[in-house]
Design an enzyme around this catalytic site. Structure first.
Site, PDB file in Angstrom:
ATOM      1  N   PHE A  53      28.304  32.846  77.851  1.00  0.00           N
ATOM      2  CA  PHE A  53      28.950  32.479  79.104  1.00  0.00           C
ATOM      3  C   PHE A  53      27.963  31.791  80.038  1.00  0.00           C
ATOM      4  CE2 PHE A  53      31.085  36.210  77.406  1.00  0.00           C
ATOM      5  CZ  PHE A  53      32.418  35.848  77.484  1.00  0.00           C
ATOM      6  N   GLU A  54      28.496  30.979  80.945  1.00  0.00           N
ATOM      7  CA  GLU A  54      27.631  30.240  81.864  1.00  0.00           C
ATOM      8  C   GLU A  54      26.842  31.167  82.791  1.00  0.00           C
ATOM      9  OE1 GLU A  54      29.646  28.188  85.301  1.00  0.00           O
ATOM     10  OE2 GLU A  54      31.416  28.577  84.072  1.00  0.00           O
ATOM     11  N   THR A  55      27.273  32.394  82.933  1.00  0.00           N
ATOM     12  CA  THR A  55      26.532  33.330  83.780  1.00  0.00           C
ATOM     13  C   THR A  55      25.273  33.858  83.098  1.00  0.00           C
ATOM     14  OG1 THR A  55      28.175  34.954  83.023  1.00  0.00           O
ATOM     15  CG2 THR A  55      28.419  34.115  85.258  1.00  0.00           C
TER      16      THR A  55
END
Length: 258
Positions: A53-55
């Site tokens: 995920f981009e996080t």
């Protein structure tokens, strides 16, 4: 909803996308149905796939479906808990990037798979302004292929985007190369009615197949441009096993399936 003939369009979409994820793929996904598709794929077709995920959560095990990419549940039993830079470095790495598939959505799509998630109407005086690209442009630009989720409607399948947020095949076969982008591009579009693909020569959208019970005429009648239907083949419905995985293992609380 207890049999393989009794399922929702959202379940059909998630399973259709899960079938497109290959074993060994590195899956960059966002919130909602794309999470379900990535989770289901690990149980259906791609046990060795890696979800990130981009996080910054990389190789998430996802024992429980998160509500968003910022939900702490995306970090359960990960290989790496980093940040935005780590996620985008994984996506753009010239070695791992060749295996990365991005799952995306948008407000508008054109015949070449270009996406708009910025505005409807004139940019300076829009009818609707959305949150914009986020990481979508980067994903569409750098990963090896993208899977796109769309609701099937004329206002979404448009002859010309109101704004180009994320590149698909741009203006055709050499569009990405002329723009200086690496190899990649959209592989399929999954809607609540059908699955679309892209012709390998023209890079224009084609109909790959309708979902069970949906007619070609209904699919074409809800698009703002014509597509080739000569290669369309029936899409098999979800099996009982696939539905069980989606409902009981991926989203038993119906947080996304509803």
């Amino acid at each position: 909803m207890s049999s393989e003939t009794d399922y929702t369009s959202r379940e059909m979409m998630a399973i259709a996308a899960a079938r497109e994820i290959r074993d060994g793929d590195i899956v960059f996904c966002g919130t909602g149905i794309s999470m379900l598709a990535a989770m289901a794929a690990k149980h259906i077709s791609a046990p060795n796939s890696v979800i990130f995920f981009e996080t910054g959560a990389i190789d998430s095990q996802l024992e429980e479906v998160p509500l968003a990419v910022g939900d702490s549940r995306v970090m359960f039993a990960t290989s790496v808990n980093g940040g935005l830079a780590d996620a985008f470095a994984t996506m753009q790495n010239r070695f791992t990037g060749r295996q990365v598939v991005g799952i995306m959505g948008a407000a508008q799509i054109d015949i070449y798979g270009n996406l708009n998630s910025t505005v409807i109407g004139d940019y300076l005086h829009p009818t609707v302004r959305f949150s914009g690209s986020g990481g979508a442009c980067d994903v569409a630009s750098f990963v090896s292929r993208t899977i796109i989720f769309m609701q099937h409607a004329k206002r979404k399948f448009v002859p010309k985007l109101d704004y180009l947020t994320s590149p698909g095949w741009l203006d055709g076969p050499d569009g990405r190369k002329k723009a200086g982008l690496p190899e990649g591009g959209p592989s399929c579009v999954i809607t609540n009615m059908a699955m679309m693909g892209f012709d390998p020569d023209t890079k224009q959208m084609i109909l790959k197949g309708c979902f069970p019970g949906v007619r070609k005429e209904d699919v074409l009648g809800n698009m703002g441009f014509a597509v080739d239907t000569s290669q369309a083949a029936p899409i098999r419905p979800p099996s009982a096993e696939e539905l069980s995985i989606l409902r009981d293992k991926c989203d038993p609380q119906r947080l996304i399936l509803g």
